[in-house]
Design a protein around this motif. Structure first.
Motif, PDB file in Angstrom:
ATOM      1  N   GLY A  87      81.271  52.801  31.420  1.00  0.00           N
ATOM      2  CA  GLY A  87      80.846  53.107  30.058  1.00  0.00           C
ATOM      3  C   GLY A  87      79.655  52.309  29.581  1.00  0.00           C
ATOM      4  O   GLY A  87      79.378  52.254  28.378  1.00  0.00           O
ATOM      5  N   ARG A  88      78.895  51.729  30.512  1.00  0.00           N
ATOM      6  CA  ARG A  88      77.757  50.885  30.125  1.00  0.00           C
ATOM      7  C   ARG A  88      76.408  51.556  30.347  1.00  0.00           C
ATOM      8  O   ARG A  88      75.368  50.945  30.070  1.00  0.00           O
ATOM      9  CB  ARG A  88      77.810  49.571  30.915  1.00  0.00           C
ATOM     10  N   LEU A  89      76.400  52.784  30.794  1.00  0.00           N
ATOM     11  CA  LEU A  89      75.138  53.462  31.086  1.00  0.00           C
ATOM     12  C   LEU A  89      74.620  54.165  29.835  1.00  0.00           C
ATOM     13  O   LEU A  89      75.284  55.029  29.271  1.00  0.00           O
ATOM     14  CB  LEU A  89      75.332  54.482  32.214  1.00  0.00           C
ATOM     15  N   ALA A  90      73.419  53.786  29.401  1.00  0.00           N
ATOM     16  CA  ALA A  90      72.804  54.422  28.236  1.00  0.00           C
ATOM     17  C   ALA A  90      72.292  55.812  28.620  1.00  0.00           C
ATOM     18  O   ALA A  90      71.898  56.060  29.758  1.00  0.00           O
ATOM     19  CB  ALA A  90      71.654  53.569  27.726  1.00  0.00           C
ATOM     20  N   MET A  91      72.279  56.716  27.659  1.00  0.00           N
ATOM     21  CA  MET A  91      71.845  58.082  27.939  1.00  0.00           C
ATOM     22  C   MET A  91      70.394  58.113  28.417  1.00  0.00           C
ATOM     23  O   MET A  91      70.050  58.853  29.348  1.00  0.00           O
ATOM     24  CB  MET A  91      72.019  58.950  26.688  1.00  0.00           C
ATOM     25  N   GLU A  92      69.548  57.309  27.791  1.00  0.00           N
ATOM     26  CA  GLU A  92      68.140  57.279  28.195  1.00  0.00           C
ATOM     27  C   GLU A  92      68.007  56.873  29.655  1.00  0.00           C
ATOM     28  O   GLU A  92      67.233  57.473  30.416  1.00  0.00           O
ATOM     29  CB  GLU A  92      67.366  56.310  27.301  1.00  0.00           C
TER      30      GLU A  92
ATOM     31  N   PHE B 201      69.306  59.783  32.070  1.00  0.00           N
ATOM     32  CA  PHE B 201      68.387  60.898  32.296  1.00  0.00           C
ATOM     33  C   PHE B 201      67.117  60.457  33.015  1.00  0.00           C
ATOM     34  O   PHE B 201      66.480  61.267  33.700  1.00  0.00           O
ATOM     35  CB  PHE B 201      68.093  61.596  30.969  1.00  0.00           C
ATOM     36  N   ALA B 202      66.770  59.194  32.889  1.00  0.00           N
ATOM     37  CA  ALA B 202      65.650  58.679  33.686  1.00  0.00           C
ATOM     38  C   ALA B 202      66.009  58.696  35.172  1.00  0.00           C
ATOM     39  O   ALA B 202      65.192  59.070  36.021  1.00  0.00           O
ATOM     40  CB  ALA B 202      65.294  57.264  33.231  1.00  0.00           C
TER      41      ALA B 202
ATOM     42  N   SER C 275      65.979  66.047  30.424  1.00  0.00           N
ATOM     43  CA  SER C 275      66.400  65.397  29.178  1.00  0.00           C
ATOM     44  C   SER C 275      67.527  66.203  28.546  1.00  0.00           C
ATOM     45  O   SER C 275      68.087  67.113  29.153  1.00  0.00           O
ATOM     46  CB  SER C 275      65.207  65.257  28.214  1.00  0.00           C
ATOM     47  N   TRP C 276      67.861  65.875  27.311  1.00  0.00           N
ATOM     48  CA  TRP C 276      68.998  66.506  26.647  1.00  0.00           C
ATOM     49  C   TRP C 276      68.677  66.755  25.183  1.00  0.00           C
ATOM     50  O   TRP C 276      67.768  66.140  24.599  1.00  0.00           O
ATOM     51  CB  TRP C 276      70.243  65.622  26.764  1.00  0.00           C
ATOM     52  N   VAL C 277      69.422  67.671  24.598  1.00  0.00           N
ATOM     53  CA  VAL C 277      69.327  68.009  23.179  1.00  0.00           C
ATOM     54  C   VAL C 277      70.718  67.903  22.583  1.00  0.00           C
ATOM     55  O   VAL C 277      71.679  68.447  23.151  1.00  0.00           O
ATOM     56  CB  VAL C 277      68.780  69.442  22.990  1.00  0.00           C
ATOM     57  N   GLU C 278      70.849  67.206  21.465  1.00  0.00           N
ATOM     58  CA  GLU C 278      72.146  67.157  20.792  1.00  0.00           C
ATOM     59  C   GLU C 278      72.340  68.415  19.965  1.00  0.00           C
ATOM     60  O   GLU C 278      71.529  68.740  19.092  1.00  0.00           O
ATOM     61  CB  GLU C 278      72.280  65.921  19.911  1.00  0.00           C
ATOM     62  N   VAL C 279      73.411  69.127  20.251  1.00  0.00           N
ATOM     63  CA  VAL C 279      73.744  70.371  19.548  1.00  0.00           C
ATOM     64  C   VAL C 279      74.719  70.042  18.424  1.00  0.00           C
ATOM     65  O   VAL C 279      75.672  69.286  18.616  1.00  0.00           O
ATOM     66  CB  VAL C 279      74.363  71.388  20.535  1.00  0.00           C
ATOM     67  N   ASP C 280      74.476  70.606  17.255  1.00  0.00           N
ATOM     68  CA  ASP C 280      75.272  70.265  16.073  1.00  0.00           C
ATOM     69  C   ASP C 280      76.548  71.083  15.932  1.00  0.00           C
ATOM     70  O   ASP C 280      77.374  70.786  15.067  1.00  0.00           O
ATOM     71  CB  ASP C 280      74.431  70.458  14.808  1.00  0.00           C
TER      72      ASP C 280
END
Length: 255
Positions: free
Chosen positions: A208-213, A216-217, A228-233
């Motif tokens: 649980g320590r991996l940042a999203m940035e 995706f890098a 990359s990713w898009v947050e869907v509402d």
């Protein structure tokens, strides 16, 4: 923009199709309307979308389906034969379509709305990534559907669920699909996936320590294109109707 709708079947009998008495899961009636028809109607209603390809079901199912016949009769969506797995079907559809950008989704996405498609596409268009995936926060999903079981991605920022929404912005995005194909093939050989992503990356993710940035890098380097990713509402975007349990959940929402 064109869309690719993945509508193939996994090998063997589809439990949802058996339970609902239809020859393919995407034809399962959801509150009285076949799942794939709901998806196509959503894409037709979304601003900026302009038909596309449906990869699947198999030819025998298509020939015997009045629902699919009516969809194809309109002329904006065409059928292509699905391949062995979703990644292979996507690559086949991309070669057939040869047009970018393109939206990729699935025929069992019965709760997808035109507004969600438009939001996802607009947000993805502002990114410089070549391949983008839609994610919705687990907190949002659990708030709407407490106790439901969804596949979860755990990052340092929190948990996220997939949405079966992908945007491929350039021909180079094929590399991301080829990488996805390789991960699918190696899903029972995790050491190979670790070799592609790096053992350190996997350990940070599992803890649980991996940042999203950072995640995706790493994916971008491994795939050979910017991912990359898009947050869907919309929490409904996390629900695809591929099981009897999800069918009950979707019908509860729609009724």
């Amino acid at each position: 923009m064109k869309a690719i709708v993945l509508a193939g079947e996994r090998p063997g009998r589809n439990p949802l199709a058996v339970a609902t008495g239809v020859p393919a899961g995407v034809l399962a009636p959801v509150a009285g309307r076949p799942s794939i028809l709901r998806v196509i109607e959503t894409l037709r209603a979304a601003h900026g979308m302009d038909g596309g390809l449906i990869a699947g079901p198999n030819p025998e199912v298509c020939r015997g389906s009045a629902t699919l016949g009516a969809i194809f009769e309109t002329g904006d969506f065409s059928w292509i034969e699905p391949d062995r797995a979703p990644a292979e079907s996507t690559l086949r559809a991309l070669d057939e379509l040869d047009e970018f950008p393109v939206l990729v989704t699935t025929g069992d996405h019965a709760l997808l709305t035109p507004e969600t498609v438009e939001q996802f596409v607009a947000a993805a268009a502002s990114s410089d990534a070549e391949a983008l995936v839609g994610l919705v926060s687990r907190e949002r999903v659990m708030r709407r559907f407490p106790g439901t079981r969804r596949t979860l991605l755990r990052f340092r920022e929190g948990g996220y669920c997939g949405t079966n929404l992908f945007l491929l912005r350039s021909p180079n995005a094929r590399r991301a699909i080829r990488f996805w194909r390789g991960v699918q093939r190696d899903r029972k050989r995790p050491w190979r996936i670790a070799g592609k992503l790096g053992a350190g990356t996997l350990l940070r993710y599992l803890s649980g320590r991996l940042a999203m940035e950072d995640a995706f890098a790493v994916l971008s380097r491994a795939a050979g294109c910017r991912v990359s990713w898009v947050e869907v509402d919309d929490e409904l975007a996390a629900v695809d109707v591929d099981s009897v349990q999800d069918l009950a959940l979707a019908e509860q929402v729609l009724t």
